[in-house]
Write an enzyme that holds these catalytic residues in place. Structure first.
Site, PDB file in Angstrom:
ATOM      1  N   ARG A 273       0.859  -1.179   0.000  1.00 41.64           N
ATOM      2  CA  ARG A 273       0.000   0.000   0.000  1.00 41.64           C
ATOM      3  C   ARG A 273       0.898   1.232   0.000  1.00 41.64           C
ATOM      4  NH1 ARG A 273      -2.175   0.640   5.413  1.00 41.64           N
ATOM      5  NH2 ARG A 273      -0.791   2.438   5.549  1.00 41.64           N
ATOM      6  N   HIS A 277      -3.776   4.297   4.593  1.00 39.19           N
ATOM      7  CA  HIS A 277      -4.855   3.314   4.676  1.00 39.19           C
ATOM      8  C   HIS A 277      -6.153   3.915   4.142  1.00 39.19           C
ATOM      9  CE1 HIS A 277      -7.387   0.104   6.202  1.00 39.19           C
ATOM     10  NE2 HIS A 277      -8.097   1.001   6.873  1.00 39.19           N
ATOM     11  N   TYR A 286       4.079   5.522  11.308  1.00 36.95           N
ATOM     12  CA  TYR A 286       4.377   4.131  11.660  1.00 36.95           C
ATOM     13  C   TYR A 286       5.250   3.385  10.654  1.00 36.95           C
ATOM     14  CZ  TYR A 286       0.208   3.436   8.680  1.00 36.95           C
ATOM     15  OH  TYR A 286      -0.703   3.466   7.650  1.00 36.95           O
TER      16      TYR A 286
END
Length: 386
Positions: A273, A277, A286
């Protein structure tokens, strides 16, 4: 801060004993596999490139529209174009697809207008397409729930006698899309059990994009996800999810096995990805920039462009034409989004049952009376909310 899934310069399968299906390398070179062959010509590969490029542009425009306040949310597919186009183009018209909320390119392959997807994220409807017209179900926000829906539908297909007849226009497969995070959900594991026990004609297409929001793959499973299938009694295969040729070949084989009565398959498309998100997420909190840069070098569109140019089947005119088409599509998306009318809230009552029910009619009348209590007329006699 944690990071996962970078694998240095290696791919899965080179040092962990897994069978990793790849038919087009990141350098744009064709590769053979003993079990899976890509049986289409270069014109089809050009079509795959067009599909991926247009969907990347749809994705970029939708993100821009959300940032401008035109959409409430958007779930990006950036980096996952090959997994979705390859698998989507492997389906037949009679196959039925159960997506999550990110399968925009699969929707494209099934003939769903991108504006119908945008209308959902704009909040003007609950899904702007007819699932029976395209055999592409409405998006599912509840993580993993669609795998149970797909399994139940596949069992119905089985009982309707649409499996193993030998008729290519009748035999039907069902495909459920899910992510790596969903593989830990109870619904998914229950779907695996039921599909295995009843030998349901369903393919579980798992896009392992390395992150379940902010949880890396290494925090989700101690083994490669495709190997979970063996514990439920059906085959699993891991494919290069950034290789559109491999995704097509593997999905085509799994779908045909399902149509023939061979039961379920789990496909793990190993991809990434590239974006957030959703537009509410900040992935810089993160994951490391080095990881993102590593995956940029594995871009699914770049390798197809390299192959097409080296093979001499696509030139600057072809790529310029795709870009022009993408620009036109982006303009249609922007204009169409802003032109969407406000929904009539009473329309929701039309979507509950196929036929009118007395109780629902009473509820509709009560709602209409309640809404009317907020309306008054201005000096010109036009109803306005007070």
């Amino acid at each position: 801060m944690t990071t996962a899934g970078t694998f240095g310069s290696r791919w899965p399968g080179e040092d962990d004993g897994t069978d990793f299906v790849q038919l087009l390398t990141p350098e744009g070179e064709r590769r053979e596999h003993p079990d899976y062959a890509f049986d289409l010509d270069d014109e089809a590969i050009k079509g795959f490139y067009r599909d991926m490029a247009l969907n990347r542009r749809i994705d970029a425009e939708a993100i821009a529209l959300q940032r401008q306040g035109e959409l409430g949310l958007w779930a990006s597919l950036l980096g996952q174009e090959a997994a979705q186009v390859g698998s989507g183009r492997a389906t037949r018209p009679q196959d039925f697809i159960f997506p999550t909320y990110r399968e925009h390119a699969v929707a494209w392959c099934r003939g769903v207008d991108p504006l119908a997807l945008v209308s959902l994220f704009r909040g003007v409807d609950h899904g702007g397409w007819d699932p029976t017209a395209t055999n592409f179900h409405l998006y599912t926000i509840v993580i993993g729930a669609q795998t149970l829906h797909a399994t139940g539908y596949a069992m119905g297909v089985q009982r309707d006698g649409c499996v193993g007849t030998g008729d290519p226009d009748r035999d039907t497969a069902v495909m459920a899309y899910l992510g790596d995070g969903a593989s830990a959900q109870g619904d998914v594991n229950e779907a695996f059990i039921w599909s295995s026990v009843f030998n349901a004609p369903v393919v579980f297409f798992l896009q392992n994009n390395q992150w379940a929001i902010s949880a890396p793959s290494e925090k989700q499973s101690r083994i490669p996800l495709y190997r979970r299938a063996s514990g439920f009694g059906f085959p699993g295969v891991r494919v290069d999810g950034n290789d559109v040729l491999a995704c097509y070949a593997v999905t085509k084989a799994a779908l045909q096995q399902a149509r023939d009565g061979g039961g379920p398959t789990l496909i793990e498309a190993f991809t990434y990805r590239m974006g957030a998100h959703t537009t509410t997420d900040d992935p810089t909190r993160y994951r490391l920039p080095e990881e993102l840069e590593h995956w940029r070098r594995l871009d699914p569109l770049a390798r197809v462009e390299t192959y097409l140019r080296r093979a001499g089947v696509a030139d600057d005119d072809f790529f310029a034409g795709v870009e022009r088409e993408a620009n036109e599509l982006a303009e249609r998306l922007r204009t169409g989004t802003r032109a969407m009318p406000e929904p009539d809230l009473a329309h929701i009552f039309d979507l509950v049952y196929a036929e009118e029910q007395p109780e629902l009619r009473a509820q509709l009348e009560a709602f209409q009376a309640y809404r009317a209590s907020f309306l008054t007329q201005d000096a010109a006699g036009v109803e306005v909310t007070r």
